[in-house]
Design a protein around this motif. Sequence first.
Motif, short mmCIF file in Angstrom:
data_model
loop_
_atom_site.label_atom_id
_atom_site.label_comp_id
_atom_site.label_asym_id
_atom_site.label_seq_id
_atom_site.Cartn_x
_atom_site.Cartn_y
_atom_site.Cartn_z
N LYS A 174 0.79 -1.30 -0.21
CA LYS A 174 -0.13 -0.09 -0.06
C LYS A 174 1.07 1.26 0.01
N PRO A 175 0.81 1.99 -0.76
CA PRO A 175 0.25 1.94 -2.30
C PRO A 175 1.10 1.07 -3.25
N TRP A 176 0.64 0.63 -4.26
CA TRP A 176 1.51 -0.01 -5.24
C TRP A 176 1.11 0.57 -6.74
N TYR A 177 1.72 0.25 -7.74
CA TYR A 177 1.74 0.60 -9.07
C TYR A 177 1.57 -0.49 -9.85
N LEU A 178 0.73 -0.26 -11.12
CA LEU A 178 0.86 -1.37 -11.94
C LEU A 178 1.21 -0.78 -13.33
N ILE A 179 1.99 -1.57 -13.86
CA ILE A 179 2.66 -1.45 -15.17
C ILE A 179 1.94 -2.51 -16.22
N VAL B 59 -8.06 -1.77 -4.42
CA VAL B 59 -8.60 -0.69 -4.09
C VAL B 59 -7.25 0.10 -3.43
N GLN B 60 -6.12 -0.53 -3.28
CA GLN B 60 -4.71 0.46 -2.93
C GLN B 60 -3.95 0.76 -3.97
N LEU B 61 -4.50 0.65 -5.27
CA LEU B 61 -3.55 0.75 -6.43
C LEU B 61 -3.43 2.46 -6.49
N ARG B 62 -2.32 2.92 -6.53
CA ARG B 62 -1.92 4.16 -6.70
C ARG B 62 -2.10 4.95 -8.15
N ALA B 63 -1.66 3.87 -9.20
CA ALA B 63 -1.55 4.30 -10.50
C ALA B 63 -1.18 3.53 -11.33
N ASP C 142 7.00 16.49 -21.53
CA ASP C 142 7.51 16.82 -20.37
C ASP C 142 6.82 15.84 -19.24
N PHE C 143 6.69 14.56 -19.65
CA PHE C 143 6.10 13.65 -18.86
C PHE C 143 6.78 13.17 -17.64
N GLN C 144 6.45 13.47 -16.39
CA GLN C 144 6.93 13.00 -15.20
C GLN C 144 5.83 12.77 -14.16
N TRP C 145 6.05 11.69 -13.18
CA TRP C 145 4.93 11.58 -12.29
C TRP C 145 5.64 11.44 -11.06
N GLN C 146 5.07 11.50 -9.80
CA GLN C 146 5.58 11.43 -8.66
C GLN C 146 4.59 11.12 -7.59
N ASP C 147 4.96 10.47 -6.66
CA ASP C 147 4.25 10.63 -5.20
C ASP C 147 5.36 10.41 -4.21
N GLU C 148 4.95 10.37 -2.84
CA GLU C 148 5.90 10.37 -2.01
C GLU C 148 7.15 9.21 -1.79
N GLN D 230 12.18 7.97 -4.02
CA GLN D 230 12.23 9.12 -3.42
C GLN D 230 12.25 9.14 -2.03
N SER D 231 12.34 10.19 -1.32
CA SER D 231 12.32 10.29 0.17
C SER D 231 13.37 9.44 0.78
N LEU D 232 14.42 9.30 0.50
CA LEU D 232 15.42 8.34 1.26
C LEU D 232 15.59 8.70 2.56
#
Lengths: 326, 326
Positions: A30-35, A53-57, A123-129, A152-154
Motif C-alpha cells: 500500500k500503495p502500489w503501481y501497475l505497469i 483498492v490500494q492501487l495508486r497509478a 514533459d512527462f513525469q509523475w511522482q508521489d512520496e 524518493q524520500s530516502l
Amino acid sequence: MEFTFLGTSAGTPTRSRNVSGLALCHSGPKPWYLIDCGEGTQHQLLRTRYSVVQLRAIFITHIHGDHTFGLPGLLTSASMLGRTEPLDIVAPIQVQRFISAVLANSDSSLSYSLNFIDSEASDFQWQDEHVRVTNVALSHRVACRAYVFTEQSLERQLLQDKLRAEGIEPGPGWGELQKGNDITLEDGRLLRSDEYTHIPRAARRLIVAGDNDTPDLLADACNGTHVLIHEATYTQDVADRVGPWPQHSSAEQVARFAQQAHLPNLVLTHFSSRYQSGPGGTPHINQLAAEAMQHYKGQLFLARDFDTYRLEKDLSLSCLTQTHSI
Amino acid sequence: MEFTFLGTSAGTPTRSRNVSGLALCHSGPKPWYLIDCGEGTQHQLLRTRYSVVQLRAIFITHIHGDHTFGLPGLLTSASMLGRTEPLDIVAPIQVQRFISAVLANSDSSLSYSLNFIDSEASDFQWQDEHVRVTNVALSHRVACRAYVFTEQSLERQLLQDKLRAEGIEPGPGWGELQKGNDITLEDGRLLRSDEYTHIPRAARRLIVAGDNDTPDLLADACNGTHVLIHEATYTQDVADRVGPWPQHSSAEQVARFAQQAHLPNLVLTHFSSRYQSGPGGTPHINQLAAEAMQHYKGQLFLARDFDTYRLEKDLSLSCLTQTHSI
C-alpha cells in the motif's frame, strides 16, 4: 522495492503465462503501481497480496491489447469493491478513448474518478512520496515507452557534529531537518535540510520497458539503473525467421545491450507463446536463457508469472520465488 | 448437445469462478457456440477442448462488462491464431460500438470478418445446420435476452412400408428423402420428405438466460424446453437485504418458476462472489442449493467453472464432471 509479474507472455495468454502486467511497490503493498494491464490482470491479482483498492497509478507502455485489455474489468471491479480514491492512468491518449467507449457501451460507471495523464507528452513525469517516474521513448509498431522508477524520500542521517559545532542543540528542529524539511531558527537563521543531513545510500532505480526492437534507446536511462525489465520475445533464430515487422527484441539483442550498459540485473519477460516451459517442450523457454547468458555476464532472470523480486537498499536483487538466478 | 461453464460468478471473478461464459456444442466441439464472454473467457477456453478457431457464433445476453469484457481479447487471439472464417456476433448494438472502439484504439485488426446481428431486433432468429436460435426479452437494468437453442436436422427414419406400398423402390431417392430433401420421380410425382419419413424423437431444446429478475417471462419459451440455465445471484434473504435495484433473481424465485413450468432440468449459475465454496465458508454456495431444492423438485444443478453437461437424445441431462445432481 518489490515487483511481481502478473503476466509474462507476448500477444496471447498460455496455460501458464498471462499477458503483460507487473505490480510494483516501494515499501509494502500500500500503495502500489501497475505497469501494463493485459486481459486477466485482475484475475492474477486475486492470487497476490495486491488489492485494486490500494492501487495508486497505472502506467501503460503502449496501446496493444495484450498490454491494455484488462483495464475495463480491473477498473469496474475496483468500483464494485467500493474504491473511492481517484486513480491516475498514465497512457497514450487512445487508452482514454478506449476506456471511455467501453464504459459508455457497457452501462458502467465508476465510484471514483480517473485521471488520465498522457505518457507521450514531452514533459512527462509523475511522482508521489515514494517514487519519481520518468519515461523513455522506445521503438515499436506504435508509440511505446519504458518507465523509469526512482525511489524518493530516502532516509536522511543528521550531521550531528556540524549541528552541534554551530550551536544548534537537539530538539524538534533536528527532526524536521531529518525529514527533509528546511527550518528557521529563532535567531532568524535558515537551515537547509540538504546542508545538515546526509543520504547514506543511492536511490534505487529500475526500468520497466514496453515492447521495443532497439534496446540501445535505453542507454542513457540505464546509467545508474539497478534493474532492467525488458521483453525478449524471441531467440535470435526465430527473430530472423519472423523478420523485423513485429519490432520486438531477441534475447541476444537485449543481453548484448545490458552487457554493454554494465547493468547489474536483467529480467527478461514477454516471451512468445511458442516457447514451452514443460520438460521436453520445443522450442523451450530455456533457449532464451541460454542465448542471453552467452552475451550477458550480470545477474540474469527469466520472469515467470507470480515471481516476486526484491531490490534491497544495498542494491542487490533477489527473486523471492526462484531459488537462484540463471 | 453439450455445454461447459467457463464462468459462474456474478460481477467480479473470484479465485474459483470466472465471470460469465458458456460453451455449447451440438455434436462434438466443431463448430461450437459461445454465450456471453466475460473477461478471461479466452483463458478458460485454454483448459477446454474448444478452440476460438472453430467458434461459429457468439451470443451476448446483455452489455454488462462481466458478460462482454472478454470479447476484445478473444477476437484478437483468434486472429493471431490465424482464423479466417467470418464470425457472427449476436448482441445489442452497443457491443458493436464497444468492439469497434477497442480495435481502433489498440492498433488491432482481425484476419477474419465480424458479422454483427442485433439481438434486440424484434424478428431475431439465427440458425445453422445444427441449431435454431431464438430469444426472449428479460427484465434487467439494461436490455437483456435469454437464448433458446433448439436442435435442427434430426435423424429421419424412412416410412419404408408406405414407400413400397406406393411402388417406390429403394434407390438414391430414398437417401434424399431421409436427408430431408423432397424429390421428383421420373413419372413427375413430387415426394415430400416430411410425408415419407418420421422423426422418432423430440428436438432437444435448452435456454441460456441472461440476468433477469422476472423468470416468469420465460414461461412460454419453457414449454417444451428440457434445460433452463438461469442466474441465481442471491439467496432470498440477501436479495431482500440488497433490494430490487440490481434486478437479479434469487434461487427461490427461479426454483419456484421452474417448478411451476414443469421444467425437468434446472442449472443455476451467476452467483454473487459473497458465496463461498470452501468448507466452513459463509454465506456458503450450498445455501443457494438448499433454498432452490425447497421449491423445485426436478433435477437441479449448481454450475461450477469447467463443469460439462450432456443433454442426451433421450432428453436426459447429466453432468459429466459432477457425480450426481443436488
